[in-house]
Design a protein around this motif. Structure first.
Motif, PDB file in Angstrom:
ATOM      1  N   HIS A  76       0.890  -1.222  -0.041  1.00  0.00           N
ATOM      2  CA  HIS A  76       0.152  -0.087  -0.122  1.00  0.00           C
ATOM      3  C   HIS A  76       0.681   1.158  -0.051  1.00  0.00           C
ATOM      4  N   PRO A  77       0.320   2.172  -0.555  1.00  0.00           N
ATOM      5  CA  PRO A  77       1.292   3.453  -0.773  1.00  0.00           C
ATOM      6  C   PRO A  77       1.702   4.019   0.599  1.00  0.00           C
ATOM      7  N   ASN A  78       0.848   3.911   1.647  1.00  0.00           N
ATOM      8  CA  ASN A  78       1.109   4.827   2.748  1.00  0.00           C
ATOM      9  C   ASN A  78       2.467   3.920   3.582  1.00  0.00           C
ATOM     10  N   GLY A  79       2.753   2.872   3.077  1.00  0.00           N
ATOM     11  CA  GLY A  79       4.065   2.341   3.851  1.00  0.00           C
ATOM     12  C   GLY A  79       3.683   1.264   4.933  1.00  0.00           C
ATOM     13  N   ASN A  80       2.644   1.490   5.480  1.00  0.00           N
ATOM     14  CA  ASN A  80       2.409   0.587   6.801  1.00  0.00           C
ATOM     15  C   ASN A  80       2.692  -0.894   6.894  1.00  0.00           C
ATOM     16  N   TRP A  81       2.485  -1.438   5.449  1.00  0.00           N
ATOM     17  CA  TRP A  81       2.844  -2.647   5.290  1.00  0.00           C
ATOM     18  C   TRP A  81       4.207  -3.094   5.465  1.00  0.00           C
ATOM     19  N   LYS A  82       5.112  -2.195   4.978  1.00  0.00           N
ATOM     20  CA  LYS A  82       6.571  -2.062   5.247  1.00  0.00           C
ATOM     21  C   LYS A  82       7.021  -2.135   6.791  1.00  0.00           C
ATOM     22  N   LYS A  83       6.447  -1.248   7.416  1.00  0.00           N
ATOM     23  CA  LYS A  83       6.699  -1.163   8.722  1.00  0.00           C
ATOM     24  C   LYS A  83       6.353  -2.431   9.614  1.00  0.00           C
ATOM     25  N   GLN A  84       5.364  -2.819   9.296  1.00  0.00           N
ATOM     26  CA  GLN A  84       5.102  -3.976   9.926  1.00  0.00           C
ATOM     27  C   GLN A  84       5.659  -5.245   9.782  1.00  0.00           C
ATOM     28  N   ALA A  85       6.354  -5.243   8.499  1.00  0.00           N
ATOM     29  CA  ALA A  85       7.024  -6.406   7.867  1.00  0.00           C
ATOM     30  C   ALA A  85       8.737  -6.322   8.660  1.00  0.00           C
ATOM     31  N   ILE A  86       8.796  -5.072   8.595  1.00  0.00           N
ATOM     32  CA  ILE A  86      10.332  -4.629   9.359  1.00  0.00           C
ATOM     33  C   ILE A  86      10.219  -5.212  10.756  1.00  0.00           C
ATOM     34  N   ARG A  87       9.008  -4.795  11.376  1.00  0.00           N
ATOM     35  CA  ARG A  87       9.124  -5.102  12.871  1.00  0.00           C
ATOM     36  C   ARG A  87       9.237  -6.660  13.054  1.00  0.00           C
ATOM     37  N   LEU A  88       8.486  -7.602  12.278  1.00  0.00           N
ATOM     38  CA  LEU A  88       8.398  -8.714  12.230  1.00  0.00           C
ATOM     39  C   LEU A  88       9.868  -9.346  11.980  1.00  0.00           C
ATOM     40  N   LYS A  90      12.720  -7.812  12.242  1.00  0.00           N
ATOM     41  CA  LYS A  90      13.520  -7.320  13.611  1.00  0.00           C
ATOM     42  C   LYS A  90      13.322  -8.130  14.619  1.00  0.00           C
ATOM     43  N   SER A  91      12.132  -8.939  15.175  1.00  0.00           N
ATOM     44  CA  SER A  91      12.138  -9.641  15.972  1.00  0.00           C
ATOM     45  C   SER A  91      12.805 -10.875  15.796  1.00  0.00           C
ATOM     46  N   HIS A  92      12.995 -11.146  14.672  1.00  0.00           N
ATOM     47  CA  HIS A  92      13.731 -12.739  14.419  1.00  0.00           C
ATOM     48  C   HIS A  92      15.188 -12.474  13.903  1.00  0.00           C
ATOM     49  N   ILE A  93      15.614 -11.471  13.333  1.00  0.00           N
ATOM     50  CA  ILE A  93      17.055 -11.241  13.060  1.00  0.00           C
ATOM     51  C   ILE A  93      17.492  -9.948  13.190  1.00  0.00           C
ATOM     52  N   GLU A  94      18.804  -9.716  13.110  1.00  0.00           N
ATOM     53  CA  GLU A  94      19.339  -8.210  13.451  1.00  0.00           C
ATOM     54  C   GLU A  94      19.747  -7.830  11.886  1.00  0.00           C
TER      55      GLU A  94
END
Length: 112
Positions: A76-88, A90-94
């Motif tokens: 989605h153009p608002n980028g929230n999908w990317k933020k959510q994916a990065i959080r996930l 980040k919870s698994h890898i550095e």
């Protein structure tokens, strides 16, 4: 060969213990914490795959196998999908978040 669509591709990445599938043309980004049991997409003897098998079908199989849903989000153009994916991720890898975002997104991510 991907059967069931025209000019569509699906990319598979294994990052740490995560399995990431992303497709072109309005396909969802899907991140699996475990690999769906009945899907060996790297099997070289299989020359064709059904689009549905690698998208909705894989999500359904994953739920049957593990009783949980993968991260699944439409771009989605608002980028929230990317933020959510990065959080996930980040919870698994550095990794360095800044390498995945534009300068504008970096600022928004810090204030989120």
């Amino acid at each position: 060969n991907l059967v069931g669509t025209q000019n569509t591709c699906i990319i598979y990445l294994k990052v740490g213990g995560l399995h990431i599938f992303e497709g072109s043309h309005s396909c969802r980004l899907r991140i699996y914490e475990d690999y769906p049991v009945n899907y060996d997409i790297l099997e070289p003897r299989i020359k064709e795959r059904q689009y549905r098998d690698l998208t909705t079908g894989m999500e359904e199989q994953y739920y049957e196998d593990f009783l949980k849903k993968p991260y699944s989000m439409t771009h989605h153009p608002n980028g929230n999908w990317k933020k959510q994916a990065i959080r996930l991720l980040k919870s698994h890898i550095e990794f360095e978040i800044d390498r995945l975002l534009t300068n504008k997104e970096i600022g928004a991510f810090r204030y989120d």
